[in-house]
Design a protein around this motif. Structure first.
Motif, mmCIF file in Angstrom:
data_model
loop_
_atom_site.group_PDB
_atom_site.id
_atom_site.type_symbol
_atom_site.label_atom_id
_atom_site.label_comp_id
_atom_site.label_asym_id
_atom_site.label_seq_id
_atom_site.Cartn_x
_atom_site.Cartn_y
_atom_site.Cartn_z
ATOM 1 N N THR A 33 0.858 -1.183 0.000
ATOM 2 C CA THR A 33 0.000 0.000 0.000
ATOM 3 C C THR A 33 0.894 1.233 0.000
ATOM 4 O OG1 THR A 33 -0.071 0.253 2.401
ATOM 5 C CG2 THR A 33 -1.667 -1.289 1.407
ATOM 6 N N GLY A 53 -5.251 2.788 -9.480
ATOM 7 C CA GLY A 53 -6.279 3.182 -8.525
ATOM 8 C C GLY A 53 -5.777 3.971 -7.342
ATOM 9 N N TRP A 54 -4.600 3.622 -6.825
ATOM 10 C CA TRP A 54 -4.065 4.361 -5.685
ATOM 11 C C TRP A 54 -3.763 5.813 -6.082
ATOM 12 C CZ3 TRP A 54 -4.771 3.368 -0.894
ATOM 13 C CH2 TRP A 54 -4.811 2.056 -0.410
ATOM 14 N N GLU A 57 -7.138 7.588 -5.998
ATOM 15 C CA GLU A 57 -7.629 7.785 -4.635
ATOM 16 C C GLU A 57 -6.878 8.915 -3.943
ATOM 17 O OE1 GLU A 57 -7.808 5.317 -0.448
ATOM 18 O OE2 GLU A 57 -8.573 4.342 -2.266
ATOM 19 N N ARG A 64 -11.640 3.676 -2.640
ATOM 20 C CA ARG A 64 -12.036 2.610 -3.558
ATOM 21 C C ARG A 64 -11.303 1.345 -3.134
ATOM 22 N NH1 ARG A 64 -8.546 1.186 -7.412
ATOM 23 N NH2 ARG A 64 -9.857 1.203 -9.280
ATOM 24 N N SER A 65 -11.773 0.193 -3.621
ATOM 25 C CA SER A 65 -11.067 -1.057 -3.340
ATOM 26 C C SER A 65 -9.853 -1.158 -4.254
ATOM 27 C CB SER A 65 -11.993 -2.253 -3.555
ATOM 28 O OG SER A 65 -12.436 -2.305 -4.907
ATOM 29 N N HIS A 66 -8.858 -1.958 -3.822
ATOM 30 C CA HIS A 66 -7.618 -2.088 -4.584
ATOM 31 C C HIS A 66 -7.241 -3.556 -4.677
ATOM 32 C CE1 HIS A 66 -6.855 2.261 -4.499
ATOM 33 N NE2 HIS A 66 -7.319 2.214 -3.260
ATOM 34 N N GLU A 67 -7.112 -4.039 -5.912
ATOM 35 C CA GLU A 67 -6.722 -5.424 -6.138
ATOM 36 C C GLU A 67 -5.208 -5.611 -6.060
ATOM 37 O OE1 GLU A 67 -8.332 -6.253 -9.943
ATOM 38 O OE2 GLU A 67 -10.418 -6.245 -9.259
ATOM 39 N N MET A 69 -1.082 -3.218 -6.130
ATOM 40 C CA MET A 69 -0.347 -1.965 -6.052
ATOM 41 C C MET A 69 0.454 -1.823 -7.329
ATOM 42 S SD MET A 69 1.156 0.800 -5.008
ATOM 43 C CE MET A 69 0.728 1.125 -3.307
ATOM 44 N N ASP A 186 -14.347 4.782 -11.766
ATOM 45 C CA ASP A 186 -13.209 5.661 -11.488
ATOM 46 C C ASP A 186 -13.348 6.994 -12.220
ATOM 47 O OD1 ASP A 186 -11.785 4.093 -9.691
ATOM 48 O OD2 ASP A 186 -10.649 3.068 -11.264
#
Length: 217
Positions: A33, A53-54, A57, A64-67, A69, A186
């Motif tokens: 993370t 996604g990170w 965010e 949001r959820s993260h599958e 990194m 997103d």
């Protein structure tokens, strides 16, 4: 098929594998993370920045959820990353069109627009996905539109956590290549945070690539 190549299964219509099927073939993810990535890469002396996604965010503050990194580096720094991680006991794998293979001293040649996956060993979960970014000298190159070149500071920013992130409009451009359900979510969550300059760049680049794209408007 060369030794060491593991063919990726090609499901009908090339849709992404659901998490349980992915784990069956390749093993699970236990991703780093933003709180842990700096320590993981401490001592790596080449530029790196968080994408995906990170990055969205952190730019918007919308959770949001993260599958996984996703961290990117210049393509010419791939070997430096491989050596850095190998010295710390991590294994690196090259993920490319339709296959996955070790990225080690046996297989050191990888394409500039492929990616690197990282885990401790075959029995351990994946912790990091490193999509490579092509550079022309020291200039960042848009993988979707190679004629676009920028200084890294123009397409990334440093947040309050002292980490460098890809600009949100650039993240959305990359997501526009697939327009999955999560990419639409997103986009809807991010567009309101973009200023007019960012929106104009995103709109203009998408129109240049595909005037009929659903995000062109």
């Amino acid at each position: 098929m060369s030794p060491g190549h593991v063919p990726l299964p090609q499901p009908e219509s090339a849709r992404p594998l659901p998490p349980e099927e992915f784990a069956r073939w390749y093993g699970p993810w236990d991703p780093l993370t933003p709180d842990s990535i700096a320590g993981f890469l401490e001592g790596f002396d080449r530029p790196w920045w968080i994408v995906g996604g990170w990055a969205l965010e952190n730019a918007t503050g919308v959770s949001r959820s993260h599958e996984d990194m996703d961290v990117s580096i210049a393509h010419h720094d791939a070997e430096a990353l491989r050596v850095f991680l190998a010295e710390r006991g991590w294994t690196t794998w090259n993920a490319d069109s339709g296959w996955l293979r070790p990225f080690d001293e046996r297989f050191r040649e990888i394409r500039s627009d492929s990616g690197i996956w990282v885990r401790a060993d075959a029995r351990s979960p994946w912790v990091l996905d490193v999509p490579l970014t092509r550079f022309n000298g020291d200039r960042w190159t848009n993988k979707r539109l190679p004629s676009q070149e920028y200084d890294l500071d123009e397409v990334t920013w440093v947040a309050e956590d002292a980490l460098r992130y890809l600009n949100p409009e650039v993240v959305l451009l990359m997501k526009a290549a697939q327009v999955r359900d999560k990419d639409i979510v997103d986009a809807e969550a991010t567009l309101g945070f973009l200023d007019e300059r960012q929106r104009a760049w995103l709109r203009g680049t998408i129109v240049h690539l595909d005037p009929t794209h659903p995000w062109a408007a």
